[in-house]
Design an enzyme around this catalytic site. Sequence first.
Site, PDB file in Angstrom:
ATOM      1  N   HIS A   1      -7.941  -4.935  -1.829  1.00 22.65           N
ATOM      2  CA  HIS A   1      -6.740  -4.427  -1.172  1.00 22.65           C
ATOM      3  C   HIS A   1      -6.080  -5.461  -0.267  1.00 22.65           C
ATOM      4  O   HIS A   1      -4.863  -5.462  -0.109  1.00 22.65           O
ATOM      5  CB  HIS A   1      -7.114  -3.189  -0.357  1.00 22.65           C
ATOM      6  CG  HIS A   1      -5.945  -2.350   0.046  1.00 22.65           C
ATOM      7  ND1 HIS A   1      -5.186  -1.639  -0.862  1.00 22.65           N
ATOM      8  CD2 HIS A   1      -5.394  -2.095   1.261  1.00 22.65           C
ATOM      9  CE1 HIS A   1      -4.235  -0.985  -0.227  1.00 22.65           C
ATOM     10  NE2 HIS A   1      -4.331  -1.249   1.061  1.00 22.65           N
TER      11      HIS A   1
ATOM     12  N   SER B   1       0.842  -1.189   0.000  1.00 23.39           N
ATOM     13  CA  SER B   1       0.000   0.000   0.000  1.00 23.39           C
ATOM     14  C   SER B   1       0.885   1.249   0.000  1.00 23.39           C
ATOM     15  O   SER B   1       1.692   1.427  -0.902  1.00 23.39           O
ATOM     16  CB  SER B   1      -0.949  -0.043   1.200  1.00 23.39           C
ATOM     17  OG  SER B   1      -2.003   0.886   1.041  1.00 23.39           O
TER      18      SER B   1
ATOM     19  N   ASP C   1      -9.813  -3.491  -5.787  1.00 17.16           N
ATOM     20  CA  ASP C   1      -9.239  -2.706  -4.698  1.00 17.16           C
ATOM     21  C   ASP C   1      -9.726  -1.258  -4.786  1.00 17.16           C
ATOM     22  O   ASP C   1      -9.451  -0.570  -5.767  1.00 17.16           O
ATOM     23  CB  ASP C   1      -7.712  -2.759  -4.795  1.00 17.16           C
ATOM     24  CG  ASP C   1      -7.017  -2.132  -3.589  1.00 17.16           C
ATOM     25  OD1 ASP C   1      -7.682  -1.410  -2.827  1.00 17.16           O
ATOM     26  OD2 ASP C   1      -5.814  -2.369  -3.422  1.00 17.16           O
TER      27      ASP C   1
END
Length: 718
Positions: free
Chosen positions: A680, A560, A646
């Site tokens: 995600h 991330s 995501d």
Amino acid sequence: MTELHAPKARKEENKITQLGRVRNDPYAWMKDENWQSLLTDPSKVRPDIKKHLEAENAYTKEVLKGTDDLQKVLFEEMKKRLPPKENAVPRPDGEMYAYSARFEEGAQHPLHVRYRLGTGSDPLENLGEEEILLDEAKEAEGKAFYHAVGFCHSEDHRLYAWAEDTQGSEVYQIKVREIATGNFIGKPVAGSTGDFLLTPDNQWIFWIWRDENGRPRKLFRRKLGEEKDILVFEEEDQGFFLHLSITSSKRFIKLGRGDHESSETLLIKADAPESEPFSAAPLIRNERYEIFDWQNRFLILTNRDEAVDFQILQSKNHQTGRESWEEFLPHCAGHFLLGLNVAQDWIVWAERFQGNPTLRFISFEDAKLGKDIREKSKEIAIKDPAYDLSSLGFLGFKSSIIRYIWQSPSTPPHWVDENIATGEKKLRKIWESPVKFDPVLYETKRLYVKASDGEEVPVTLLMRQGTKQDGKTPLLLYGYGSYGISMDADFVPNIYSLINRGWIFAVAHVRGGTEKGWNWFLEGRKEKKTNTFTDFVAVARYLIAEKYSSAERMVAQGGSAGGMLMGAVANLAPELFAGIVAQVPFVDVLNTMSDIDLPLTPPEWPEWGNPLKNEVDYDLIASYSPYDNIRPVDYPAILAMGGLSDPRVTYWEPAKWIARLRDEAKSGAFLCRINMESGHKGSSGRFDRLHEVALVQAFAIWAVEQKTGEKLNLEAIA
């Protein structure tokens, strides 16, 4: 043998003029113009994009084909470490039930259950018959992805509720079921963030709605069993998120609104759920606060008056205006206050100093005068060079028993119930693996590495006892460094597959997190963001200089915003690494922060800057955005991983980045893997996600072997 050829993404001239600056984004076509629809149905992806992503997946699989057997071995090792039938520690609620969760043998998803409390001196012993509240495995049947959150029961123990996401998009529907009959109460609530609560009167459900751009924008309530949704609050600031909770006293429903710099709490009296929310204290930009209810007063955790590491104020008689706020626990520089747990007669607060957390507590009687609170308080601390200690809260509002977990990289989690009134402790559980684990065989170290400006960056190391410091040891270096999120020194069972093959695992606690306080976060954001990158590079150089590893044997990993860190250090110091793993990497920073329709863009401007309106912000982001700063030099092997649905880091970021690396870097093995059925957080099942971990570790081993030309030891040490 047929030579492998990487997918060649088409390039389209796409000049963007912004604030007088011009840039070219030749792979912008990878962003599906109907990307919002993919959050609810990933199969709707545009055909040409799907074809390209599938080609990337096939290429990655083919390049790493030689690691297939290793991946299987790693997966089986990790799977065997997980208890086949794992039970959570039951948690009492009221005088009737204890609630818990457990995994059936071989199950990917847990059962949520409750038991009648025992009648002896310890109500968690001799529990009654189990009652199943939710079988996640059953709910997940036939679904490629299933993730449930928010498990809760009504105050009268009659209803059970949860929120579920079946696409990986973090768009949830909330279900409420009558426990006795199994019947659902009304229709599911759709379009939620998964943030919800049932009111103490057992009559209403409150929840936060996620808009078409994936942002939490509205608070609704619905009478249980009915279908009419009543708007309670609508957030008009596109940069603010909403968070819903209830005080431990159950007297106030709390709606938090804010961003990374500013926050406000709106309150609703829980015994009047139809009443309008009111502000505890009007929003002041660059000031954060949170309200806690304690007997006849509010406690306020805030950074007001330049309390960088936060302080606790009090407001007697439940007054809310700032003019009523008084000193309670003063600011103490370097002691970063993480949060509070409140019971009827006690409070416990967590604070972090020099990277390690402690818990401190005080009774209402001792705190009445509101003076010398720190001196009067007592401490729960762990003697270890690097560890994590986290509070799970009081076992009931009238209880003096606090439950906490402590662990370290070489010590499995311990669940402890401590009666802070008497000092009595009860060890409820130690995480145990079916595979024999002896902590004595391993060593945890805490180092402090000087950054380029003289700051000392904490580094946590895990290795086998007796590991030689000769520069020949492969090392996995992990980093994050954003949003004030700390990388705690936790026990990670999966990493032992590398440790037992002679690797060192290191975590660089770089600026942008809060390991050394809130100022550690402030020194790694916006105009100081590059400190995050240079800190990580400084740690890598130190580990090489001190011969913990070498550039040919070091692999970096982050996800991330930590994936952005990976992209930045790949451009900044590619010569330091054999490989880089960037999971759901935020690498297209300039384009993403210029796209106001994306879920996180306006809320993220305080973190990164606003390149749409501010030339300084534009130039700063343009100077480090990984996608925009690829150099014509040799790069290490890079594995970029993403998820099609995501909502946080969109799939096209890793896909575009890899395509551009192939186009502009001098050399390097650039691999892209997109999970076509998740978002995600990757795969949802507790075993399925291990396939991705095994892939990462196999890639790390492969990258070192490619760089050194040496065959690594692939047999795990017993």
